[in-house]
Design a protein around this motif. Structure first.
Motif, PDB file in Angstrom:
ATOM      1  N   HIS A  14     135.812  81.158  13.313  1.00 46.26           N
ATOM      2  CA  HIS A  14     134.988  82.261  12.832  1.00 46.26           C
ATOM      3  C   HIS A  14     135.635  83.598  13.163  1.00 46.26           C
ATOM      4  CE1 HIS A  14     133.583  83.110  16.892  1.00 46.26           C
ATOM      5  NE2 HIS A  14     133.160  81.875  17.038  1.00 46.26           N
ATOM      6  N   VAL A  15     135.095  84.674  12.590  1.00 49.04           N
ATOM      7  CA  VAL A  15     135.743  85.976  12.703  1.00 49.04           C
ATOM      8  C   VAL A  15     135.815  86.468  14.151  1.00 49.04           C
ATOM      9  CG1 VAL A  15     135.220  86.714  10.366  1.00 49.04           C
ATOM     10  CG2 VAL A  15     133.575  87.172  12.174  1.00 49.04           C
ATOM     11  N   GLY A  16     134.832  86.107  14.978  1.00 49.15           N
ATOM     12  CA  GLY A  16     134.862  86.539  16.372  1.00 49.15           C
ATOM     13  C   GLY A  16     136.042  85.952  17.113  1.00 49.15           C
ATOM     14  N   ASN A  17     136.255  84.655  16.920  1.00 45.80           N
ATOM     15  CA  ASN A  17     137.387  83.985  17.560  1.00 45.80           C
ATOM     16  C   ASN A  17     138.707  84.438  16.947  1.00 45.80           C
ATOM     17  OD1 ASN A  17     137.561  82.356  19.768  1.00 45.80           O
ATOM     18  ND2 ASN A  17     137.031  80.459  18.721  1.00 45.80           N
ATOM     19  N   ALA A  18     138.686  84.594  15.615  1.00 43.61           N
ATOM     20  CA  ALA A  18     139.907  85.019  14.927  1.00 43.61           C
ATOM     21  C   ALA A  18     140.344  86.402  15.393  1.00 43.61           C
ATOM     22  CB  ALA A  18     139.684  85.020  13.420  1.00 43.61           C
ATOM     23  N   ARG A  19     139.379  87.242  15.755  1.00 48.25           N
ATOM     24  CA  ARG A  19     139.732  88.576  16.244  1.00 48.25           C
ATOM     25  C   ARG A  19     140.573  88.477  17.514  1.00 48.25           C
ATOM     26  NH1 ARG A  19     135.958  93.200  18.923  1.00 48.25           N
ATOM     27  NH2 ARG A  19     137.342  94.981  18.570  1.00 48.25           N
ATOM     28  N   ASN A  58     144.071  77.988   8.919  1.00 54.44           N
ATOM     29  CA  ASN A  58     143.502  79.331   8.771  1.00 54.44           C
ATOM     30  C   ASN A  58     144.374  80.382   9.439  1.00 54.44           C
ATOM     31  OD1 ASN A  58     140.000  78.291   8.990  1.00 54.44           O
ATOM     32  ND2 ASN A  58     141.387  78.371   7.244  1.00 54.44           N
ATOM     33  N   LEU A  59     144.897  80.077  10.617  1.00 54.94           N
ATOM     34  CA  LEU A  59     145.786  81.015  11.312  1.00 54.94           C
ATOM     35  C   LEU A  59     147.054  81.241  10.493  1.00 54.94           C
ATOM     36  CD1 LEU A  59     145.496  79.769  15.023  1.00 54.94           C
ATOM     37  CD2 LEU A  59     144.478  81.836  14.045  1.00 54.94           C
ATOM     38  N   ASP A  60     147.571  80.163   9.938  1.00 59.61           N
ATOM     39  CA  ASP A  60     148.771  80.268   9.107  1.00 59.61           C
ATOM     40  C   ASP A  60     148.490  81.096   7.863  1.00 59.61           C
ATOM     41  OD1 ASP A  60     151.566  79.328   8.548  1.00 59.61           O
ATOM     42  OD2 ASP A  60     150.579  78.471   6.805  1.00 59.61           O
ATOM     43  N   TRP A  61     147.303  80.885   7.249  1.00 57.27           N
ATOM     44  CA  TRP A  61     146.931  81.672   6.063  1.00 57.27           C
ATOM     45  C   TRP A  61     146.811  83.150   6.397  1.00 57.27           C
ATOM     46  CZ3 TRP A  61     142.258  84.369   5.050  1.00 57.27           C
ATOM     47  CH2 TRP A  61     142.157  84.877   3.749  1.00 57.27           C
ATOM     48  N   ALA A 226     142.654  91.774  29.184  1.00 61.44           N
ATOM     49  CA  ALA A 226     141.936  92.720  28.324  1.00 61.44           C
ATOM     50  C   ALA A 226     140.774  91.970  27.697  1.00 61.44           C
ATOM     51  CB  ALA A 226     142.858  93.276  27.243  1.00 61.44           C
ATOM     52  N   HIS A 227     139.571  92.539  27.811  1.00 62.30           N
ATOM     53  CA  HIS A 227     138.376  91.882  27.283  1.00 62.30           C
ATOM     54  C   HIS A 227     137.743  92.760  26.205  1.00 62.30           C
ATOM     55  CE1 HIS A 227     138.969  89.933  31.213  1.00 62.30           C
ATOM     56  NE2 HIS A 227     138.399  88.885  30.646  1.00 62.30           N
ATOM     57  N   HIS A 228     137.792  92.271  24.967  1.00 62.50           N
ATOM     58  CA  HIS A 228     137.245  93.057  23.867  1.00 62.50           C
ATOM     59  C   HIS A 228     135.759  92.743  23.679  1.00 62.50           C
ATOM     60  CE1 HIS A 228     137.229  89.580  21.118  1.00 62.50           C
ATOM     61  NE2 HIS A 228     138.420  89.276  21.604  1.00 62.50           N
ATOM     62  N   PRO A 229     134.959  93.737  23.264  1.00 61.25           N
ATOM     63  CA  PRO A 229     133.524  93.536  23.058  1.00 61.25           C
ATOM     64  C   PRO A 229     133.246  92.613  21.876  1.00 61.25           C
ATOM     65  CG  PRO A 229     134.072  95.875  23.249  1.00 61.25           C
ATOM     66  CD  PRO A 229     135.359  95.136  23.057  1.00 61.25           C
ATOM     67  N   PHE A 230     132.010  92.114  21.837  1.00 59.79           N
ATOM     68  CA  PHE A 230     131.570  91.271  20.730  1.00 59.79           C
ATOM     69  C   PHE A 230     131.406  92.094  19.459  1.00 59.79           C
ATOM     70  CE2 PHE A 230     129.612  88.341  24.015  1.00 59.79           C
ATOM     71  CZ  PHE A 230     130.528  87.329  23.794  1.00 59.79           C
ATOM     72  N   LEU A 231     131.441  91.404  18.336  1.00 65.95           N
ATOM     73  CA  LEU A 231     131.067  92.020  17.073  1.00 65.95           C
ATOM     74  C   LEU A 231     129.543  92.077  16.966  1.00 65.95           C
ATOM     75  CD1 LEU A 231     133.480  90.129  14.638  1.00 65.95           C
ATOM     76  CD2 LEU A 231     133.761  92.437  15.538  1.00 65.95           C
ATOM     77  N   GLY A 238     123.295  91.572  18.153  1.00 63.88           N
ATOM     78  CA  GLY A 238     124.287  90.540  18.418  1.00 63.88           C
ATOM     79  C   GLY A 238     124.610  89.728  17.180  1.00 63.88           C
ATOM     80  N   PHE A 239     125.871  89.455  17.016  1.00 62.54           N
ATOM     81  CA  PHE A 239     126.358  88.809  15.809  1.00 62.54           C
ATOM     82  C   PHE A 239     126.710  87.347  16.039  1.00 62.54           C
ATOM     83  CE2 PHE A 239     129.297  89.568  11.979  1.00 62.54           C
ATOM     84  CZ  PHE A 239     128.214  89.671  11.127  1.00 62.54           C
ATOM     85  N   ALA A 240     126.808  86.950  17.322  1.00 62.36           N
ATOM     86  CA  ALA A 240     127.381  85.659  17.674  1.00 62.36           C
ATOM     87  C   ALA A 240     126.684  84.492  16.980  1.00 62.36           C
ATOM     88  CB  ALA A 240     127.345  85.463  19.180  1.00 62.36           C
ATOM     89  N   LYS A 241     125.348  84.535  16.903  1.00 62.99           N
ATOM     90  CA  LYS A 241     124.608  83.409  16.351  1.00 62.99           C
ATOM     91  C   LYS A 241     124.827  83.252  14.853  1.00 62.99           C
ATOM     92  CE  LYS A 241     120.956  83.390  19.841  1.00 62.99           C
ATOM     93  NZ  LYS A 241     119.502  83.524  20.102  1.00 62.99           N
ATOM     94  N   ARG A 242     125.286  84.306  14.196  1.00 64.52           N
ATOM     95  CA  ARG A 242     125.461  84.230  12.748  1.00 64.52           C
ATOM     96  C   ARG A 242     126.922  84.080  12.346  1.00 64.52           C
ATOM     97  NH1 ARG A 242     124.420  88.438   9.977  1.00 64.52           N
ATOM     98  NH2 ARG A 242     124.058  90.042  11.528  1.00 64.52           N
ATOM     99  N   LEU A 243     127.800  83.889  13.322  1.00 65.43           N
ATOM    100  CA  LEU A 243     129.213  83.825  12.998  1.00 65.43           C
ATOM    101  C   LEU A 243     129.583  82.551  12.246  1.00 65.43           C
ATOM    102  CD1 LEU A 243     130.926  85.284  16.183  1.00 65.43           C
ATOM    103  CD2 LEU A 243     130.828  86.295  13.933  1.00 65.43           C
ATOM    104  N   GLY A 244     128.738  81.536  12.330  1.00 68.80           N
ATOM    105  CA  GLY A 244     129.055  80.287  11.660  1.00 68.80           C
ATOM    106  C   GLY A 244     129.271  80.468  10.176  1.00 68.80           C
ATOM    107  N   SER A 245     128.517  81.375   9.554  1.00 66.43           N
ATOM    108  CA  SER A 245     128.667  81.617   8.121  1.00 66.43           C
ATOM    109  C   SER A 245     129.849  82.531   7.821  1.00 66.43           C
ATOM    110  CB  SER A 245     127.387  82.245   7.564  1.00 66.43           C
ATOM    111  OG  SER A 245     127.152  83.507   8.163  1.00 66.43           O
ATOM    112  N   LEU A 246     130.420  83.116   8.847  1.00 67.73           N
ATOM    113  CA  LEU A 246     131.556  84.021   8.661  1.00 67.73           C
ATOM    114  C   LEU A 246     132.833  83.386   9.195  1.00 67.73           C
ATOM    115  CD1 LEU A 246     130.045  87.525   9.444  1.00 67.73           C
ATOM    116  CD2 LEU A 246     131.082  86.791   7.312  1.00 67.73           C
ATOM    117  N   SER A 247     133.086  82.193   8.759  1.00 67.95           N
ATOM    118  CA  SER A 247     134.333  81.537   9.139  1.00 67.95           C
ATOM    119  C   SER A 247     135.466  82.089   8.282  1.00 67.95           C
ATOM    120  CB  SER A 247     134.224  80.024   8.948  1.00 67.95           C
ATOM    121  OG  SER A 247     134.125  79.701   7.574  1.00 67.95           O
TER     122      SER A 247
END
Length: 444
Positions: A14-19, A58-61, A226-231, A238-247
């Motif tokens: 998801h976008v949070g992890n991808a960040r 996905n990382l390769d893409w 370095a610790h970056h904040p959540f989206l 908080g966005f974390a619970k909805r990240l599943g749809s933002l893969s």
């Protein structure tokens, strides 16, 4: 320098992890370092090979290339060696409380207004008591004994961060079934891979306090953190619970360009404006970790769509010709691209403008002057149409009718495209021929 990205293959990327992946990768690229992909697959019940494959694809893409990759599941012997070291140093100790007992202790502490910190009851057991429990079939979990001191580091995003170990529970490293939690394998791998810089989400801040003491227990150099904040969403929630749809997979299927996602995730929440780019090297060169804000970044679908649209506006034909597959084979894609590229959000939208070639309207149903229709037909251009055809045609119509501006352009646009707005018509006529034009005017 070396940094790493360490996803668990328990679902889609998801976008949070991808960040986190994008930040680590860009940081190594900018500093001519190495980017390591570590697959955290020690949880055999939840980790799936298909998710690992998907994450790598996905990382390769996205354009993230790693120098090497490995799976934690292949390093059990290495972890066991380090567990034995900690046992010899008496830095880990067996605990026999059940989950229910620990839960009751936690509730009792909270109800009395105290922090829910483990009381180290098992640490006070004698060797005889430990042996007795083991002989009775009890399977202990193992905790890491924190040293009593202030744990601090200079975080590249958060600044100075400190924890008093008195306010932390000794973390569990090994479950009762012998499986390992995140802490030990992560630190051991960072040591083995000589990781110098770790960029991850702010949910790992307390883990970092534990990890620093683990690094110290192995007499190893401590990486930079370095610790970056959540989206968050646009309202700051908080966005974390909805990240599943933002893969990343879903965004890819929606039609976003990989360069758009890469650029957005790298710069969202930074002090820099997010400008459209079509070259990865330019994005990396403009990246600076110091620009990442300490505040939560607001993820916006609208901004992402707008950025993707702006990227398409600066693509040249060579960059898109292999990406677009049209439903019609007799169309000049290069001319269609010139006509449509400034009026699309995704490459797939080119197909919608393809439909305008065959679009027709019943002219009589609209308030279109007969004089304009008659003049347009009288001055209809001859094949083949070029990029100068439009200007020459409307000059002739203007000379006959005196119509100009919106009074001239809007009716013609409606007749030609079936729409009241859209791309420049001078770029549309080269897609047509005289026969098609006559059909649009109802003469064929």
């Amino acid at each position: 320098m070396r940094s790493r990205f360490a996803p668990s293959p328990t679902g889609l990327l998801h976008v949070g992890n991808a960040r986190s992946a994008v930040l680590n990768w860009a940081y190594t690229q900018k500093n001519k370092g190495e980017f390591i992909l570590r697959i955290d697959d020690t949880d055999i019940n939840r980790c799936k090979k298909e998710f690992e494959i998907s994450i790598k694809e996905n990382l390769d893409w996205l354009g993230l290339k790693w120098n090497r990759t490995f799976n934690q599941s292949s390093r059990k012997n290495i972890y066991e060696e380090h567990i034995n070291q900690l046992k010899d140093l008496k830095r880990i100790y067996p605990c026999f409380e059940t989950e229910e007992e620990l839960s009751l202790k936690k509730k009792a502490l909270l109800s009395s207004g105290k922090p829910p910190i483990y009381d180290r009851a098992s640490l006070r057991l004698s060797q005889e008591e430990i042996n007795k429990k083991l002989s009775q079939g009890f399977k202990p979990h193992w905790r890491f004994k924190l040293e009593d001191k202030i744990i601090s580091w200079n975080d590249s995003i958060k600044g100075k961060v400190s924890f008093d170990s008195k306010n932390l529970s000794d973390p569990i490293l090994i479950r009762g079934d012998g499986s390992l939690l995140y802490h030990l394998p992560s630190v051991v791998d960072d040591i083995k891979e000589e990781i110098t810089d770790i960029i991850r989400g702010e949910d790992h801040i307390s883990n970092t306090a534990y990890h620093i003491q683990l690094f110290e227990s192995f007499n190893s150099k401590i990486p930079n953190f370095a610790h970056h904040p959540f989206l968050t969403d646009q309202k700051g929630k908080g966005f974390a619970k909805r990240l599943g749809s933002l893969s990343i997979e879903n965004l890819k299927d929606d039609g976003y360009e990989n360069i758009t996602i890469l650029n957005y995730l790298l710069n969202i929440g930074s002090s820099e404006d997010i400008n459209p780019e079509t070259k990865i090297d330019n994005i990396v060169n403009n990246f600076d970790l110091k620009n990442i804000s300490n505040s939560s970044a607001k993820f916006s679908d609208n901004v992402l769509i707008s950025l993707n649209s702006d990227v398409l506006k600066i693509y040249d034909y060579e960059q898109i010709k292999s990406k677009i597959k049209l439903s019609k084979n007799n169309i000049d894609l290069k001319k269609l691209w010139k006509f449509s590229q400034n009026n699309i959000d995704f490459l797939k939208d080119v197909e919608t403008w393809l439909d305008t070639i065959d679009a027709t309207i019943e002219i009589g149903k609209y308030d279109i002057p007969n004089s304009l229709v008659e003049a347009a037909l009288e001055c209809i251009p001859e094949d083949p149409f070029s990029y100068e055809t439009w200007d020459n045609w409307i000059k002739s119509i203007n000379a006959k009718t005196g119509l100009k501006g919106k009074d001239l352009f809007m009716p013609l646009r409606l007749i030609l495209t079936g729409k009241d707005k859209g791309p420049e018509l001078k770029n549309f006529l080269p897609l047509l021929d005289k026969e098609t034009l006559l059909r649009k005017f109802g003469k064929i």
